[in-house]
Design a protein around this motif. Structure first.
Motif, PDB file in Angstrom:
ATOM      1  N   GLY A 164       0.793  -1.229   0.000  1.00 21.37           N
ATOM      2  CA  GLY A 164       0.000   0.000   0.000  1.00 21.37           C
ATOM      3  C   GLY A 164       0.824   1.277   0.000  1.00 21.37           C
ATOM      4  O   GLY A 164       0.310   2.356   0.281  1.00 21.37           O
ATOM      5  N   PHE A 165       2.105   1.165  -0.341  1.00 20.89           N
ATOM      6  CA  PHE A 165       2.981   2.327  -0.269  1.00 20.89           C
ATOM      7  C   PHE A 165       2.584   3.418  -1.260  1.00 20.89           C
ATOM      8  O   PHE A 165       2.608   4.601  -0.915  1.00 20.89           O
ATOM      9  N   TRP A 199      -0.356   4.144  -2.420  1.00 19.22           N
ATOM     10  CA  TRP A 199      -1.573   4.818  -1.936  1.00 19.22           C
ATOM     11  C   TRP A 199      -1.241   5.743  -0.770  1.00 19.22           C
ATOM     12  O   TRP A 199      -1.785   6.824  -0.646  1.00 19.22           O
ATOM     13  N   PHE A 200      -0.314   5.297   0.088  1.00 19.65           N
ATOM     14  CA  PHE A 200       0.164   6.114   1.194  1.00 19.65           C
ATOM     15  C   PHE A 200       0.796   7.408   0.661  1.00 19.65           C
ATOM     16  O   PHE A 200       0.492   8.507   1.132  1.00 19.65           O
ATOM     17  N   VAL A 201       1.677   7.279  -0.332  1.00 16.54           N
ATOM     18  CA  VAL A 201       2.351   8.442  -0.911  1.00 16.54           C
ATOM     19  C   VAL A 201       1.335   9.377  -1.559  1.00 16.54           C
ATOM     20  O   VAL A 201       1.390  10.595  -1.364  1.00 16.54           O
ATOM     21  N   ARG A 229      -1.819   9.810  -0.865  1.00 13.34           N
ATOM     22  CA  ARG A 229      -2.602  10.490   0.167  1.00 13.34           C
ATOM     23  C   ARG A 229      -1.787  11.602   0.829  1.00 13.34           C
ATOM     24  O   ARG A 229      -2.260  12.723   0.993  1.00 13.34           O
ATOM     25  N   GLU A 230      -0.549  11.290   1.198  1.00 11.77           N
ATOM     26  CA  GLU A 230       0.313  12.288   1.845  1.00 11.77           C
ATOM     27  C   GLU A 230       0.555  13.485   0.924  1.00 11.77           C
ATOM     28  O   GLU A 230       0.440  14.640   1.348  1.00 11.77           O
ATOM     29  N   ALA A 243       7.774  11.871   5.359  1.00 12.76           N
ATOM     30  CA  ALA A 243       6.766  10.806   5.329  1.00 12.76           C
ATOM     31  C   ALA A 243       7.303   9.596   4.569  1.00 12.76           C
ATOM     32  O   ALA A 243       7.065   8.446   4.972  1.00 12.76           O
ATOM     33  N   SER A 273       4.767   3.623   5.051  1.00 16.35           N
ATOM     34  CA  SER A 273       3.402   3.222   5.386  1.00 16.35           C
ATOM     35  C   SER A 273       3.443   2.027   6.329  1.00 16.35           C
ATOM     36  O   SER A 273       4.479   1.368   6.478  1.00 16.35           O
ATOM     37  N   ARG A 274       2.305   1.755   6.926  1.00 16.81           N
ATOM     38  CA  ARG A 274       2.192   0.574   7.776  1.00 16.81           C
ATOM     39  C   ARG A 274       2.485  -0.663   6.917  1.00 16.81           C
ATOM     40  O   ARG A 274       1.963  -0.816   5.826  1.00 16.81           O
ATOM     41  N   SER A 320       5.317  -1.358   5.506  1.00 18.73           N
ATOM     42  CA  SER A 320       6.466  -1.168   4.621  1.00 18.73           C
ATOM     43  C   SER A 320       7.754  -1.110   5.443  1.00 18.73           C
ATOM     44  O   SER A 320       7.723  -0.974   6.666  1.00 18.73           O
TER      45      SER A 320
END
Length: 93
Positions: A15-16, A18-20, A22-23, A58, A63-64, A66
């Motif tokens: 999910g990295f 998607w994390f990036v 969003r941030e 970030a 991400s959680r 990773s």
């Protein structure tokens, strides 16, 4: 300012991207994120220097699920950011 990041570690399949996305969107940055064929994640982001520094922090945290081993950074020419739109994930289904 336009920066290119290459994030190495366990950053695919967790999910990295998607994390990036969003941030970066929360920071109001323009650009994209995508997986590379070598197992890394590549990012091009454009915006104010302080906001890009927040994104880099970030990225280092990750991400959680990773594990970030390295964040490589290169500054690009301003002209390379001219065509960038709202921050998006490239190559996502």
């Amino acid at each position: 300012m336009v920066l290119h990041f290459l994030v190495k570690g366990r950053v695919q399949g967790v999910g990295f991207r998607w994390f990036v996305q969003r941030e970066a969107a929360e920071l109001g940055l323009r650009g994209w994120v995508r997986n590379t064929d070598r197992g890394h994640v590549e990012i091009v982001a454009a915006g104010e220097a302080d906001l890009l520094a927040e994104l880099k922090a970030a990225l280092r945290k990750g991400s959680r699920g990773s594990r970030v081993d390295a964040v490589l950074e290169d500054e690009l020419l301003e002209s390379e950011g001219a065509q960038l739109g709202a921050f998006e994930i490239e190559g996502a289904w």
